[in-house]
Enzyme design. Structure first.
Site, mmCIF file in Angstrom:
data_model
loop_
_atom_site.group_PDB
_atom_site.id
_atom_site.type_symbol
_atom_site.label_atom_id
_atom_site.label_comp_id
_atom_site.label_asym_id
_atom_site.label_seq_id
_atom_site.Cartn_x
_atom_site.Cartn_y
_atom_site.Cartn_z
ATOM 1 C CG LEU A 34 -6.335 -5.465 18.561
ATOM 2 C CD1 LEU A 34 -6.840 -6.337 19.708
ATOM 3 C CD2 LEU A 34 -5.085 -6.101 17.942
ATOM 4 N N GLY A 37 -5.259 -5.700 12.488
ATOM 5 C CA GLY A 37 -4.247 -6.589 13.054
ATOM 6 C C GLY A 37 -4.866 -7.529 14.080
ATOM 7 C CE1 TYR A 141 -2.482 5.003 3.119
ATOM 8 C CE2 TYR A 141 -1.438 5.193 0.968
ATOM 9 C CZ TYR A 141 -1.424 4.734 2.274
ATOM 10 O OH TYR A 141 -0.342 4.015 2.732
ATOM 11 C CB VAL A 182 -1.356 -6.029 -6.808
ATOM 12 C CG1 VAL A 182 0.112 -5.673 -6.822
ATOM 13 C CG2 VAL A 182 -1.697 -6.920 -7.973
ATOM 14 N N GLY A 267 -8.426 6.816 -8.408
ATOM 15 C CA GLY A 267 -7.480 7.029 -7.309
ATOM 16 C C GLY A 267 -6.186 6.252 -7.482
ATOM 17 C CD GLU A 268 -5.977 0.899 -8.120
ATOM 18 O OE1 GLU A 268 -5.538 0.102 -7.303
ATOM 19 O OE2 GLU A 268 -6.547 0.554 -9.169
HETATM 20 N N1 LIG Z 1 1.983 -2.299 2.906
HETATM 21 C C1 LIG Z 1 2.358 -1.403 1.996
HETATM 22 O O1 LIG Z 1 2.581 -1.742 0.841
HETATM 23 C C2 LIG Z 1 2.552 0.050 2.387
HETATM 24 C C3 LIG Z 1 2.964 0.958 1.395
HETATM 25 C C4 LIG Z 1 3.124 2.297 1.742
HETATM 26 C C5 LIG Z 1 2.914 2.713 3.043
HETATM 27 N N2 LIG Z 1 2.500 1.802 3.976
HETATM 28 C C6 LIG Z 1 2.249 2.288 5.331
HETATM 29 O O2 LIG Z 1 2.882 1.431 6.261
HETATM 30 C C7 LIG Z 1 2.103 1.357 7.459
HETATM 31 C C8 LIG Z 1 1.838 -0.088 7.824
HETATM 32 O O3 LIG Z 1 1.146 -0.700 6.743
HETATM 33 P P1 LIG Z 1 0.667 -2.218 6.792
HETATM 34 O O4 LIG Z 1 0.718 -2.708 5.388
HETATM 35 O O5 LIG Z 1 1.376 -2.966 7.847
HETATM 36 O O6 LIG Z 1 -0.858 -1.998 7.180
HETATM 37 P P2 LIG Z 1 -1.861 -2.934 8.013
HETATM 38 O O7 LIG Z 1 -3.214 -2.457 7.649
HETATM 39 O O8 LIG Z 1 -1.513 -4.363 7.857
HETATM 40 O O9 LIG Z 1 -1.531 -2.525 9.511
HETATM 41 C C9 LIG Z 1 -2.037 -1.365 10.087
HETATM 42 C C10 LIG Z 1 -2.259 -1.668 11.561
HETATM 43 O O10 LIG Z 1 -2.725 -0.472 12.185
HETATM 44 C C11 LIG Z 1 -3.837 -0.787 13.009
HETATM 45 N N3 LIG Z 1 -4.669 0.420 13.048
HETATM 46 C C12 LIG Z 1 -5.452 0.912 12.059
HETATM 47 N N4 LIG Z 1 -6.055 2.045 12.456
HETATM 48 C C13 LIG Z 1 -5.638 2.269 13.729
HETATM 49 C C14 LIG Z 1 -5.906 3.288 14.683
HETATM 50 N N5 LIG Z 1 -6.766 4.281 14.401
HETATM 51 N N6 LIG Z 1 -5.316 3.201 15.893
HETATM 52 C C15 LIG Z 1 -4.477 2.185 16.199
HETATM 53 N N7 LIG Z 1 -4.185 1.193 15.337
HETATM 54 C C16 LIG Z 1 -4.758 1.233 14.105
HETATM 55 C C17 LIG Z 1 -4.519 -1.977 12.354
HETATM 56 O O11 LIG Z 1 -5.277 -2.760 13.269
HETATM 57 C C18 LIG Z 1 -3.322 -2.748 11.804
HETATM 58 O O12 LIG Z 1 -2.842 -3.680 12.754
HETATM 59 C C19 LIG Z 1 0.842 2.173 7.193
HETATM 60 O O13 LIG Z 1 1.012 3.469 7.730
HETATM 61 C C20 LIG Z 1 0.771 2.252 5.688
HETATM 62 O O14 LIG Z 1 0.078 3.395 5.242
HETATM 63 C C21 LIG Z 1 2.324 0.493 3.677
#
Ligand SMILES: NC(=O)c1ccc[n+]([C@@H]2O[C@H](COP(=O)([O-])OP(=O)(O)OC[C@H]3O[C@@H](n4cnc5c(N)ncnc54)[C@H](O)[C@@H]3O)[C@@H](O)[C@H]2O)c1
Length: 326
Positions: A34, A37, A141, A182, A267-268
């Site tokens: 959390l 989330g 990352y 974005v 980094g971007e």
């Molecule tokens: N959203 C994107 O565009 C995107 C793109 C590439 C990869 N990803 C990958 O998809 C996955 C989900 O991304 P998202 O956009 O839903 O991210 P988000 O940040 O909305 O969700 C991540 C969730 O993980 C929880 N969390 C964070 N650290 C934690 C820990 N140490 N232990 C337990 N829970 C933890 C957070 O509370 C959150 O609910 C991630 O692994 C992210 O790297 C996302």
């Protein structure tokens, strides 16, 4: 019907996945610390929420008990923060993923689907990016996710654990209100009447994939037999930030855009889009949502979401705190 563990299930992609899995009648457990989330977001789905951290081996082992499939989404997801604090990113994304894989191996989990990333792993390369390119991450990352992929491959090679790594491109859609990506950033600023900040000149490109299409890819990867493999999951379409702004203008005609330009950030990467032939061929992946429709749906959700926020304050999911870091 299988039992799923979704780590990070209270986050953006997690809530969309949990929505879909529960609609299909699956048993779903969520492990989330959390940090980003919110428990209220998964409350309506009647899933079991374990509040715990993937850095905590006690928590992750408890979460994996009796589970068939783990979708490992929990991560430190902010690229720019990973540049300023690479050690924290390593702990969560590399070590945390190793913890998840060890727990899955020992609990006899049948499948692990790992949320990886395309652009950040591959770094500056001539797009379209694809699975055969040599990764050259330019941020911690990207390095942490690459380590996660390497462990997934190693756990298949060494222990026969059925893993698959999905390299998501830039995902957008409902439940992304808290995201720094974005599309979410732009729509949030529009909601709040703030300017849209473009870093660089706006010609940098991304591959925007709508979250429903991404969730479909996760379900397809669950069904397919592709142990130890990596797939690009994206729309396959290169879109510049300037084109995105134009699409937002058309999708949301009621709001005037105030666009401001700032210097690019470390980094971007400048250009990114993916070749998704392998996912089409091997998983049957076929993203359907066009940018215009995806933006219209996302904007509608953003508008409704703020109204619903208050209602969530009284939500009572079935919550258990597990492990030492909960
Ligand atoms: N959203 C994107 O565009 C995107 C793109 C590439 C990869 N990803 C990958 O998809 C996955 C989900 O991304 P998202 O956009 O839903 O991210 P988000 O940040 O909305 O969700 C991540 C969730 O993980 C929880 N969390 C964070 N650290 C934690 C820990 N140490 N232990 C337990 N829970 C933890 C957070 O509370 C959150 O609910 C991630 O692994 C992210 O790297 C996302």
């Amino acid at each position: 019907m299988k039992t799923y563990l979704v780590t990070g299930g209270c986050g953006f992609i997690g809530v969309n996945l949990v929505t879909r899995l529960t609609a299909l009648g699956a048993r779903v457990r969520v492990l989330d610390n959390l940090s980003l989330g919110k428990r209220g977001d998964i409350e309506p789905f009647g899933v079991d929420l374990l509040v715990g951290d993937i850095r905590d081996t006690v928590a992750i082992r408890k979460a994996c008990e009796g589970v068939d499939v783990v979708v490992h989404l929990a991560a430190h997801t902010r690229v720019i923060e990973s540049v300023s604090d690479p050690a924290l990113n390593f702990e969560i994304n590399a070590l945390g993923t190793l913890n998840v894989l060890l727990a899955c191996r020992d609990a006899g989990v049948k499948k692990v689907i790992f949320a990886s990333t395309g652009g950040a792993i591959l770094g500056e390369q001539e797009p379209p990016v694809h699975e055969d390119m040599v990764p050259r991450p330019v941020s911690a990352y990207g390095a942490g996710k690459l380590a996660g992929e390497a462990y997934c491959s190693a756990f298949f090679g060494s222990y026969g654990l059925n893993t698959v790594a999905l390299r998501f491109s830039n995902v957008y859609g409902p439940w992304s209100y808290h995201k720094g990506s974005v599309v979410a950033q732009f729509l949030r600023n529009l909601m709040q009447g703030e300017p849209l900040i473009v870093y660089g000149d706006g010609t940098q490109t991304r591959d925007f994939v709508y979250v429903d299409d991404l969730v479909e890819a996760i379900l397809l990867a669950d069904r397919a037999e592709t142990p130890g493999e990596v797939f690009q999951i994206a729309s396959g379409i290169e879109t510049s930030i300037l084109t995105l702004l134009q699409a937002i203008k058309v999708a949301i005609p009621e709001v005037a855009l105030d666009v401001q330009f700032r210097p690019s950030r470390a980094g971007e990467i400048s250009r990114n889009y993916a070749n998704i032939d392998k996912a089409r061929r091997r998983l049957g992946f076929n993203p359907k949502t066009e940018l215009h429709q995806g933006l219209v749906t996302t904007w509608k959700w953003f508008k409704e979401h703020t109204a619903k926020d208050d209602a969530k304050k009284d939500a009572k999911p079935r919550v258990e705190h597990v492990g030492n870091k909960a």
